[in-house]
Design an enzyme around this catalytic site. Sequence first.
Site, PDB file in Angstrom:
ATOM      1  N   LYS A  20       6.184   8.300   2.200  1.00 34.32           N
ATOM      2  CA  LYS A  20       5.856   9.344   1.310  1.00 34.32           C
ATOM      3  C   LYS A  20       5.284   9.147  -0.154  1.00 34.32           C
ATOM      4  O   LYS A  20       4.574   9.687  -0.685  1.00 34.32           O
ATOM      5  CB  LYS A  20       7.099  10.145   1.303  1.00 34.32           C
ATOM      6  CG  LYS A  20       7.601  10.852   2.684  1.00 34.32           C
ATOM      7  CD  LYS A  20       6.949  12.146   2.693  1.00 34.32           C
ATOM      8  CE  LYS A  20       7.495  12.869   4.006  1.00 34.32           C
ATOM      9  NZ  LYS A  20       6.600  14.194   4.298  1.00 34.32           N
ATOM     10  N   LYS A  44      -1.122   9.485  11.684  1.00 33.97           N
ATOM     11  CA  LYS A  44      -0.809  10.689  12.588  1.00 33.97           C
ATOM     12  C   LYS A  44      -1.010  12.056  12.090  1.00 33.97           C
ATOM     13  O   LYS A  44      -1.558  12.226  10.697  1.00 33.97           O
ATOM     14  CB  LYS A  44       0.904  10.887  12.771  1.00 33.97           C
ATOM     15  CG  LYS A  44       1.621  11.240  11.481  1.00 33.97           C
ATOM     16  CD  LYS A  44       3.152  11.149  11.821  1.00 33.97           C
ATOM     17  CE  LYS A  44       3.746  11.971  10.662  1.00 33.97           C
ATOM     18  NZ  LYS A  44       5.000  12.812  11.233  1.00 33.97           N
ATOM     19  N   LYS A  74       1.236  17.663   8.397  1.00 31.48           N
ATOM     20  CA  LYS A  74       1.050  19.022   7.455  1.00 31.48           C
ATOM     21  C   LYS A  74       0.417  18.499   5.999  1.00 31.48           C
ATOM     22  O   LYS A  74      -0.295  19.334   5.607  1.00 31.48           O
ATOM     23  CB  LYS A  74       2.341  19.482   7.418  1.00 31.48           C
ATOM     24  CG  LYS A  74       3.114  20.231   8.586  1.00 31.48           C
ATOM     25  CD  LYS A  74       4.136  20.993   8.205  1.00 31.48           C
ATOM     26  CE  LYS A  74       5.366  20.738   9.323  1.00 31.48           C
ATOM     27  NZ  LYS A  74       6.327  19.591   8.691  1.00 31.48           N
TER      28      LYS A  74
END
Length: 372
Positions: A142, A233, A236
């Site tokens: 993140k 991957k 969103k």
Amino acid sequence: MSPRTIIQPSRLSRGVRRWAQARHFSDRRVIFSGIQPTGTPHLGNYIGAIHRWVRLQDEPGEVSDLIYSVVDLHAITMPISPEVLRRHRREAMASLLAAGIDPDRSTLFYQSAIPAHSELMWILACRASTGYLSRMTQWKSKLSVASSTTLFDEDVRSSLKLGLFSYPVLQAADILLYRATHVPVGDDQRQHLEFARECVSNFNSTYGKHLVSPTTLSSPELRVMSLQNPAQKMSKSDKSHWSRILITDTPEEINKKVMGAVTDSENYVSYDPAARPGVSNLLRLLSYFDSGSRTPEQLAAELSSENAGLGVLKQSVSESIIAAMSGIRERYLQLLAEDGGGFIDHVAREGARKAQLRADETMAIVREAVGL
Ligand code: AQP
């Protein structure tokens, strides 16, 4: 491990013991899973999570309680404005309903509607090892830092917030609060489930065997990769909207995104995930929507024997996704519009009511065990 072997009735108060005997000394499967309202769900979320949840509702011969949550407290571990979060929460709920989650067969609710998630998280956090948490990968990905990064890195210490670092403890609380026996997780979440089992061991060895250790519900679901960078991957939070297909995209949008997917310069079809990740990602999608009856390798061999190029492959993938998503967009728009969003709020309230009952039961045991 079955709940029957975990709770020690002699150590509980009479009220808690009565509940445990009535409700949890059974071999009923309890399945919990969640999705973050960080944007409209995409094909990866659909294949890796939502479609599995829907199919669990139809499993013949299974006796399962299905508990699905829009985990909005997790969504604030990264910056998000209140307006955007409010919109995403409702949209996530509408997406799940439109994709086939049936509130009569599943418990569907917003995580933040049940304060016990945060309370149990705190109790678990008091026994969680920061060493274990620091080795986990999610906070590093993140923050877009190398997987070798440690807490001793000065730059990281100033940007890493406690919420993001302790995210796995909240996720453990989500699962343990409902005494979930099984958790369907994607490959990327396996580490978090191991951590949840670690939280159970820590708690049970300190306070007695009260929490249930969840089992990973594995299945051959695939990891859907970005259409623009097949090494990553589908996500969103990817900046490029061309990288993902939303479950609310129109057939035209789906076609454009698939036809524009990054592959390579060789105009033939073969399945080779290492050398041809983009083409292989498309073949896996085609195989998934082919009901898995033909493997990606078989589909590649068939297309290759027909001398089909990548344009033909992309067209087939586009058609299979459009057919599979058919109706979801219309139901989604209808649900969001119904009673100005009031219908969705009603479903979420009813789900929270059911979830609260279970959460209260667990917290009665936990509080008594801890001495609160
Ligand atoms: N690309 C993917 N392929 C297969 N499964 C996926 N999942 C997510 N991306 C893929 C699965 O979807 C479930 C819900 O995910 P989430 O929204 O709670 O969190 P996430 O994994 O972090 O999803 P995103 O889309 O990547 O969101 P952002 O960008 O906000 O972090 C999980 O079971 C996950 O495995």
